[in-house]
Scaffold this motif. Structure first.
Motif, PDB file in Angstrom:
ATOM      1  N   TYR A 247     -23.901 -17.057  66.501  1.00  0.00           N
ATOM      2  CA  TYR A 247     -23.280 -16.757  67.789  1.00  0.00           C
ATOM      3  C   TYR A 247     -23.515 -17.889  68.788  1.00  0.00           C
ATOM      4  O   TYR A 247     -24.497 -18.615  68.708  1.00  0.00           O
ATOM      5  CB  TYR A 247     -23.879 -15.459  68.342  1.00  0.00           C
TER       6      TYR A 247
ATOM      7  N   PRO B 129     -31.115   1.905  68.503  1.00  0.00           N
ATOM      8  CA  PRO B 129     -30.143   2.782  67.834  1.00  0.00           C
ATOM      9  C   PRO B 129     -29.564   2.166  66.566  1.00  0.00           C
ATOM     10  O   PRO B 129     -29.130   2.893  65.670  1.00  0.00           O
ATOM     11  CB  PRO B 129     -29.070   2.992  68.905  1.00  0.00           C
TER      12      PRO B 129
ATOM     13  N   GLY C 132     -27.777  -3.921  71.900  1.00  0.00           N
ATOM     14  CA  GLY C 132     -28.573  -2.759  71.508  1.00  0.00           C
ATOM     15  C   GLY C 132     -29.880  -3.109  70.833  1.00  0.00           C
ATOM     16  O   GLY C 132     -30.557  -2.246  70.308  1.00  0.00           O
ATOM     17  N   ASP C 133     -30.264  -4.370  70.834  1.00  0.00           N
ATOM     18  CA  ASP C 133     -31.522  -4.738  70.191  1.00  0.00           C
ATOM     19  C   ASP C 133     -32.501  -5.201  71.258  1.00  0.00           C
ATOM     20  O   ASP C 133     -32.127  -5.482  72.397  1.00  0.00           O
ATOM     21  CB  ASP C 133     -31.257  -5.844  69.181  1.00  0.00           C
ATOM     22  N   GLU C 134     -33.768  -5.272  70.863  1.00  0.00           N
ATOM     23  CA  GLU C 134     -34.794  -5.748  71.787  1.00  0.00           C
ATOM     24  C   GLU C 134     -34.548  -7.235  72.089  1.00  0.00           C
ATOM     25  O   GLU C 134     -34.198  -8.004  71.200  1.00  0.00           O
ATOM     26  CB  GLU C 134     -36.149  -5.553  71.094  1.00  0.00           C
ATOM     27  N   SER C 135     -34.751  -7.639  73.355  1.00  0.00           N
ATOM     28  CA  SER C 135     -34.496  -9.038  73.700  1.00  0.00           C
ATOM     29  C   SER C 135     -35.629  -9.930  73.214  1.00  0.00           C
ATOM     30  O   SER C 135     -36.753  -9.482  72.975  1.00  0.00           O
ATOM     31  CB  SER C 135     -34.365  -9.176  75.213  1.00  0.00           C
TER      32      SER C 135
ATOM     33  N   LYS D 228     -40.284 -11.089  65.655  1.00  0.00           N
ATOM     34  CA  LYS D 228     -40.731  -9.706  65.456  1.00  0.00           C
ATOM     35  C   LYS D 228     -41.781  -9.568  64.352  1.00  0.00           C
ATOM     36  O   LYS D 228     -42.507  -8.575  64.298  1.00  0.00           O
ATOM     37  CB  LYS D 228     -39.541  -8.813  65.081  1.00  0.00           C
TER      38      LYS D 228
ATOM     39  N   LEU E  93     -30.629 -13.885  74.907  1.00  0.00           N
ATOM     40  CA  LEU E  93     -30.505 -13.861  73.449  1.00  0.00           C
ATOM     41  C   LEU E  93     -30.465 -12.428  72.932  1.00  0.00           C
ATOM     42  O   LEU E  93     -31.156 -11.558  73.399  1.00  0.00           O
ATOM     43  CB  LEU E  93     -31.700 -14.565  72.812  1.00  0.00           C
ATOM     44  N   SER E  94     -29.636 -12.187  71.984  1.00  0.00           N
ATOM     45  CA  SER E  94     -29.646 -10.869  71.347  1.00  0.00           C
ATOM     46  C   SER E  94     -29.244 -11.030  69.899  1.00  0.00           C
ATOM     47  O   SER E  94     -29.003 -12.120  69.418  1.00  0.00           O
ATOM     48  CB  SER E  94     -28.677  -9.934  72.049  1.00  0.00           C
ATOM     49  N   SER E  95     -29.111  -9.941  69.225  1.00  0.00           N
ATOM     50  CA  SER E  95     -28.745  -9.997  67.813  1.00  0.00           C
ATOM     51  C   SER E  95     -27.254  -9.770  67.667  1.00  0.00           C
ATOM     52  O   SER E  95     -26.522  -9.641  68.632  1.00  0.00           O
ATOM     53  CB  SER E  95     -29.501  -8.927  67.063  1.00  0.00           C
ATOM     54  N   CYS E  96     -26.802  -9.685  66.435  1.00  0.00           N
ATOM     55  CA  CYS E  96     -25.368  -9.700  66.193  1.00  0.00           C
ATOM     56  C   CYS E  96     -24.999  -8.731  65.092  1.00  0.00           C
ATOM     57  O   CYS E  96     -24.222  -9.042  64.213  1.00  0.00           O
ATOM     58  CB  CYS E  96     -24.933 -11.114  65.836  1.00  0.00           C
ATOM     59  N   GLY E  97     -25.570  -7.570  65.098  1.00  0.00           N
ATOM     60  CA  GLY E  97     -25.327  -6.640  63.994  1.00  0.00           C
ATOM     61  C   GLY E  97     -24.141  -5.711  64.189  1.00  0.00           C
ATOM     62  O   GLY E  97     -23.753  -4.998  63.284  1.00  0.00           O
TER      63      GLY E  97
ATOM     64  N   ILE F 139     -24.586 -17.572  71.507  1.00  0.00           N
ATOM     65  CA  ILE F 139     -25.844 -17.255  72.171  1.00  0.00           C
ATOM     66  C   ILE F 139     -27.021 -18.053  71.602  1.00  0.00           C
ATOM     67  O   ILE F 139     -27.947 -18.424  72.317  1.00  0.00           O
ATOM     68  CB  ILE F 139     -26.063 -15.728  72.062  1.00  0.00           C
TER      69      ILE F 139
ATOM     70  N   LEU G  37     -34.877 -13.945  66.141  1.00  0.00           N
ATOM     71  CA  LEU G  37     -35.410 -12.662  66.626  1.00  0.00           C
ATOM     72  C   LEU G  37     -36.329 -12.030  65.576  1.00  0.00           C
ATOM     73  O   LEU G  37     -37.410 -11.529  65.888  1.00  0.00           O
ATOM     74  CB  LEU G  37     -34.264 -11.697  66.943  1.00  0.00           C
TER      75      LEU G  37
ATOM     76  N   TYR H 245     -21.684  -6.237  57.817  1.00  0.00           N
ATOM     77  CA  TYR H 245     -22.918  -6.609  58.490  1.00  0.00           C
ATOM     78  C   TYR H 245     -22.903  -8.114  58.703  1.00  0.00           C
ATOM     79  O   TYR H 245     -22.842  -8.897  57.766  1.00  0.00           O
ATOM     80  CB  TYR H 245     -24.095  -6.189  57.609  1.00  0.00           C
ATOM     81  N   LEU H 246     -22.928  -8.510  59.964  1.00  0.00           N
ATOM     82  CA  LEU H 246     -22.569  -9.887  60.300  1.00  0.00           C
ATOM     83  C   LEU H 246     -23.752 -10.789  60.616  1.00  0.00           C
ATOM     84  O   LEU H 246     -23.647 -11.693  61.428  1.00  0.00           O
ATOM     85  CB  LEU H 246     -21.622  -9.856  61.510  1.00  0.00           C
TER      86      LEU H 246
ATOM     87  N   LYS I 225     -32.075  -2.818  62.054  1.00  0.00           N
ATOM     88  CA  LYS I 225     -32.013  -4.267  61.868  1.00  0.00           C
ATOM     89  C   LYS I 225     -33.000  -4.686  60.788  1.00  0.00           C
ATOM     90  O   LYS I 225     -34.207  -4.474  60.931  1.00  0.00           O
ATOM     91  CB  LYS I 225     -32.407  -4.989  63.168  1.00  0.00           C
TER      92      LYS I 225
ATOM     93  N   ALA J  26     -29.376 -16.686  65.361  1.00  0.00           N
ATOM     94  CA  ALA J  26     -30.046 -15.898  66.395  1.00  0.00           C
ATOM     95  C   ALA J  26     -30.822 -14.727  65.806  1.00  0.00           C
ATOM     96  O   ALA J  26     -31.948 -14.437  66.205  1.00  0.00           O
ATOM     97  CB  ALA J  26     -29.015 -15.389  67.402  1.00  0.00           C
ATOM     98  N   ASP J  27     -30.215 -14.055  64.836  1.00  0.00           N
ATOM     99  CA  ASP J  27     -30.911 -12.940  64.194  1.00  0.00           C
ATOM    100  C   ASP J  27     -32.201 -13.392  63.524  1.00  0.00           C
ATOM    101  O   ASP J  27     -33.223 -12.706  63.563  1.00  0.00           O
ATOM    102  CB  ASP J  27     -30.004 -12.304  63.124  1.00  0.00           C
TER     103      ASP J  27
END
Lengths: 790, 790
Positions: free
Chosen positions: B9, B505, A41-44, B64, A22-26, B11, B60, B3-4, B508, B56-57
């Motif tokens: 996704y 980097p 590029g994001d934390e899993s 967090k 899983l990851s993000s979608c930015g 995923i 996450l 910004y999506l 988010k 998914a975002d």
């Protein structure tokens, strides 16, 4: 059964294992920063769960409550604010705070109590004409039609200063406040009858209805102290309380507690607890037991049952006594007309809650581990059969427990309050000694489930749980002090509202919400979409009346009106600019700044501020409101408009120029003295015993110019001792000081005295002639006092 | 780049698919309620995600931020409260509110402004001795040692009523407030120097330092109006400001804005923006342009560079002028001693922020799309070389832009404020017109990333982002009005604090926090564990001084002291009981209730309330505090102790018995009149023009008893017109009314007048003889006025 939410089940490992992808979608330009399984590029997800030590329950709860920006919350909850003097409102299930509705205390961010209009609203709530800037709000209620919320009004009671507040659910602002004319405290409010015909407000601690002083003794207490239950006539269309057609049942001084209105079968009846039928009033300092002990010597207290529908008819026909302008049904009248009955109830009860069918009434007895369920049908039968076990000390008929009870269930130690589920028979009860919530069946009389709550639960609320149609979605435990739960920030702890998912058969705590403003009593939740909020007002609206303000000013019609010592500015706010921008007045003038906000966009909120003056207010879109003040201080004061949404966030509009005026400066200094010197004002009003014939030369001038407000001979008072002042200063200096006072301001010794007495002597506009006479008196009085001393 | 975050996704489907087996772990007696994949009777993860339409975002972000009860938050954030008059504190990343620290406005839930002690603290912040019950707090700052937070103190400025507040980080309560002696507004504060030697506070809108009135004109504005920057001497041990050793740089009236203190290389220097070097002061009503336009006609404004370390030495040697008791370094003194320089900066700048190395100063110019980076090394070189491009109108040397600039970067439309990352060179800038945050490199001068923020961003804050050691964990966007984001609850919108994960980097956004109390300006975040909060005080502590109160009372030593008209109660609170429980006073007495809370447990918080009186306060564990009041109203008032944590939640302690006193009742009614009748008090102080020889018989008695405070002949005033009163009432009735006033209270016509004038006539203790004389005067004056009318 221990509640096992902290155990990391294998199942969580499964979730984490499979979610490593899983990851993000930015976006995707940049590579990962090191985490395996984080291609974008994001934390899993795995890393997050590992890092934060979340377990399966935590992940489920997070998914149930996290509400991203494209979703809205399902419910809006309205809370008692306790001593905060406001009503916190948050959204469920994200548990995010949306508003603090100002009620009893000034709230600068909303402007409440800072405009002339909102201050008038506050003054309506003053008791006996005295300023009152706090409250202790306890039980909010939503207005109903046919026993379900109609989305129009809310109400809440102030327990400590008995008042009823009405809130409009269009703008969530106050529309009315009614101080109670005869009570000294309340608690059993505020609850609407099923069609909002009335709002119930019952006393807690009894006091004499006539508000008079009586020496505290048991006989006086029983004779003059009274409880009561008021039915306030309510207009579901206007939100106004009709005080003329409202009435109060006189109750014995039994220290009443919560109330509830009947529903369906029991519509027309009201139920009120009491917890001190012992009629104890404390007095530890005299060797008597503490209040709680004194009120717990008997095994039962009394549930008060009142027939309000029949009472309405009788009151309309003149059956009442007037006390302080208010209609009261005396105990004798109520007995004679079969309006008022008592039933034994468990020791020191707190909540009394009528079930959704109206057939059952559940009472939780604080000092009993059982909740008791009464049958309305049985109660009616006993009344119809005139089957009473006797009467109390005041002659009120008592229905026996066995004739009224459906049954009782052991729910835990210290049951307090009840809320209902959408499944018939299912009820939730807060248990404060055991710190938990018990789910049980009040018809089949069996326990179904429980869940531990945080320390220390009081009320609880389920979604629509006090109506005829509970929704069965959420329950909130209202816990009083969140020790050891959140990050510590000093001695003041927030309260903790725990959100509980009740959709399944097992209750699941899914969120802990700290609220640092207020104390939790009762909360009510309403589905989103059941009310229609507005976002602006028609241009020119006085929000306290919701009518067009008489101070409305059209664009281009701005004007300044001077009349006598009063300046009225009729101004406008439009596109971030105030017209007029600069305001010029003379010190001492009474100033009214009436501003109309012509902005009609949702963002058109403006705070207009006078720097270093006690004046500001927040204008909502379309609002007309007034700053009212005396321009006590001279000087140049920036006029600021805080335009919250504008890129420029423009602020300075111009200056309030207050031209110096000696007379006004004197008055300012005197007024200042009045504030810092408690007794000075009183002094000025004291009947004086001056007799004309004994007056010394110049004494009348001395008095006429108020010199005695600050000075004495032979003692320091609000200013220096005047004894022998003629020896310390020569006549010329004294005269100059009296007549041209300001010219001496800034001199070192004058400044020193100003510091000492926190007051500079004002210019009193004394004529040359009068000044001479005053100086003469200073000498004569010094002589007189000195001769007395000899 | 759009910004999506709302796209689902594939995923996510993978996550949901594999997690169908996830369930909770609360117990297992009961079967599932229908959901497939929920073996323990709870809703499955798949069902939750489906039902709530999470992507998914969202999942996450939820993982967090969701912080279950066994975890604590990582940071504590302290916010400007704007006009709320408090400072909201929340925990990061769960974004839950922990406290509203009361500062400028009374806060009943904390008791602030309700005890004698806390009211004295408020009074310290009154300006020119006038009451001031609001503020507009803008920029909090944490105290530092060696350029990093030391966890001891916080400060904030009040922009509208220039004041500095100091907060103790042990109890998160106010320890000091310093009203500015010469400013009329401030903005560029409050910022600590790297070892907390000084707190910087700069003006915003200029005003005359002497607080006097000057007619508003361009020449007066340039001559008398001044800006300034104060360096308040601070004691890192006691948290006290040493006003005697503080000083102010006089600035031109350029409308200064934010400030920052130098670090490391630039330690000893201060930097302050300005945005109206045009010296414009508004005046749209006279056909002049609006303020924003008038202040934007020039292409650049000036960065003010001050050398505070050198100034400290010179001030110690007597280089200052005294203005209103405060030390001021005049512009001329500063020029002469090389203490003060100007550098052109981008048009109408807002933020000026020194980087963690102290080598660079970044200025964001509101009306420029570039952020400008200055090199401290270059600035020093120009000063050392005396390389100036000229002087301004006031003679201050100007360093040319090219001699000071490192470079500039186009960051977006409307850059405002800057915060730093843990990676050298990385900076975050809020962009309000574009509503976004730009991440860029101020050394390499390139843009790295951006993320859209909600409407409308002002400040932003990163974790420790204004220190020498930013942590690079979180960034918060402080957005002013949350339109269309949260559930609507009427015209008042909360602000929106958006939490942003900056560990990777890409930035988010992971949480939107509405705050409905306050306006967002600046916020500061500190790691948990860097400060040591207390949870109680030593028994007998006055929390406003943190010292033992002189009103401390030991258990068993409770007493009541009567002296003259004053009653002092020295009482205790212990185990939920107040001693003494009952209090008896006489109406009109001044009452001090000094209570010491002997509770030492974290839960020992008590609110002591006098029902229907304007008196309450919240006692923290160990606190001694005082209720101070005049017992104006007679009657019986329940004394309540709200013991938030106790199962009994005991409340009634006893009664405040106030015995009726006729004289005090008179005073109460007069005081009431004073409040409802604005001008009445003033009237009573007005120099009278009475001359002895012209007095009518009885006039002196009439005046001595204050009858003229309410009555006139031939007009209604604060009470009925007395013209021909002798024809309406007979002498006997008049005399009874004057001498035995209360006996008539309750009579229908008296009540009617009381309603009309909102005032009952008080008993003035008039003797029989004086009453006769007053009645004589009523007749003579009627005759006199009637004869004048003829």
């Amino acid at each position: 059964m221990k509640y096992l939410r902290k155990i990391n089940y294998l199942i969580l490992a499964v979730l984490i294992g499979f979610s490593m992808t899983l990851s993000s979608c930015g976006g995707g330009e940049q590579g990962a920063k090191g985490d395996i399984g984080a291609p974008f590029g994001d934390e899993s997800f795995k890393n997050i769960v590992d890092r934060r030590e979340l377990n399966a329950d935590d992940v489920l709860a997070a998914a149930k409550t996290y509400t991203p920006d494209n979703l809205s919350d399902e419910f809006v909850a309205m809370n008692s604010g306790g001593q905060a003097g406001n009503m916190p409102m948050y959204a469920v299930p994200s548990m995010r705070m949306m508003k603090y509705i100002p009620i009893c205390a000034r709230q600068p961010i909303a402007g409440y109590g800072y405009s002339m209009e909102t201050m008038k609203m506050m003054e309506k709530g003053f008791i006996d004409g005295a300023e009152l800037f706090w409250g202790d709000t306890h039980h909010p209620g939503y207005s109903e039609t046919n026993g379900v919320y109609n989305g129009k009004w809310a109400t809440v009671n102030d327990k400590a200063n008995p008042r009823v507040y009405i809130i409009n659910l269009q703008d969530w602002e106050l529309v009315d406040v009614i101080p109670h004319p005869i009570f000294r405290s309340d608690h059993g409010g505020n609850f609407f009858t099923p069609n909002s015909e009335y709002i119930m407000e019952a006393t807690q601690y009894p006091a004499p209805f006539d508000h008079k002083y009586y020496p505290l003794s048991q006989s006086n207490f029983e004779k003059y102290w009274r409880g009561g239950l008021t039915y306030w006539k309510f207009d579901n269309e206007t939100g106004k309380v009709d005080t003329d057609n409202s009435f109060t049942f006189e109750f014995p001084p039994y220290t009443q507690d919560l109330s509830d209105a009947g529903k369906l079968a029991s519509d027309g009846w009201g139920f009120t607890n009491s917890f001190c039928t012992e009629m104890y009033y404390g007095g530890m300092e005299s060797g008597r037991p503490p209040f709680e002990a004194g009120c717990s010597s008997k095994d039962v207290d009394y549930l008060h049952v009142t027939n309000w529908k029949k009472a309405v008819e009788l009151v309309a026909n003149g059956m009442y006594e007037i006390v302080n302008g208010h209609k009261v049904i005396t105990i004798d009248m109520a007995i004679k007309n079969d309006l008022f009955f008592l039933i034994p109830e468990p020791k020191s009860p707190h909540g009394v809650d009528v079930d959704p069918t109206g057939d059952y009434i559940v009472v939780a007895g604080k000092l009993d581990s059982h909740a008791w369920v009464y049958s309305f049908e049985k109660i009616m039968k006993a009344i119809d059969d005139r089957n009473f076990e006797g009467v109390d000390k005041y002659g009120i008929p008592i229905i026996s427990l066995e004739d009224a009870l459906h049954g009782s269930v052991e729910v835990g130690l210290g049951p307090l309050h009840n809320q209902y589920d959408d499944e018939l028979g299912v009820i939730f009860t807060s248990i404060y000694v055991d710190s938990r919530i018990t789910k049980w069946d009040y018809i089949k009389l069996e326990v179904l489930d429980y869940v531990p709550s945080h320390y220390n639960i009081g009320h609880l609320v389920s979604s629509h749980g006090d109506t005829q149609e509970p929704t069965g979605d959420y329950l909130i435990a209202l816990n009083k002090l969140s020790i050891d739960r959140f990050n510590p920030v000093g001695p003041l702890h927030p309260q903790n509202h725990q959100l509980i998912d009740i959709k399944g058969p097992k209750m699941k705590i899914i969120y802990d919400l700290p609220i640092p403003m207020g104390e939790p009593h009762y909360t009510i939740m309403m589905k989103k979409g059941m009310f229609t909020p507005i976002s602006k007002y028609d241009v020119g609206t006085d929000i306290t009346t919701r009518e067009k303000s008489k101070y409305y000013t059209d664009l281009g019609a701005e004007k300044v009106s001077n009349k006598g010592n009063t300046v009225k500015i009729f101004g406008t706010i439009k596109d971030g600019a105030v017209t007029p921008a600069n305001i010029k007045v003379t010190q001492g003038q009474k100033v009214f700044i009436h501003l109309t906000n012509h902005g009609q966009a949702e963002v058109d909120h403006y705070v207009y501020e006078i720097s270093s003056y006690d004046k500001m207010y927040r204008w909502r879109p379309g609002e007309t409101a007034t700053l009212e003040f005396v321009a006590e201080k001279s000087g140049m004061y920036p006029l600021l408009l805080d335009e919250m949404h504008h890129p420029g966030n423009r602020k300075l509009q111009g200056y309030l120029s207050v031209e110096f005026n000696a007379d006004a400066e004197s008055q300012r200094l005197l007024a200042f003295a009045a504030r810092v010197q408690d007794d000075m004002m009183m002094q000025a009003f004291k009947p004086s015993s001056i007799e004309l014939e004994n007056m010394l030369d110049g004494e009348i001038e001395y008095l006429n110019h108020g010199c005695n407000a600050c000075h004495r001979f032979g003692e320091e008072y609000n200013g220096p001792d005047l004894l022998m002042v003629d020896k310390r200063r020569n006549d010329e200096w004294l005269k100059s000081w009296i007549t041209d006072t300001e010219s001496h301001y800034g001199e070192a010794d004058i400044e020193a005295m100003r510091q000492k007495y926190k007051l500079a002597m004002p210019n009193q506009n004394v004529s040359d002639e009068a000044a001479d006479k005053i100086i003469t008196f200073l000498k004569l009085e010094t002589e007189r006092v000195m001769s007395e001393l000899k």
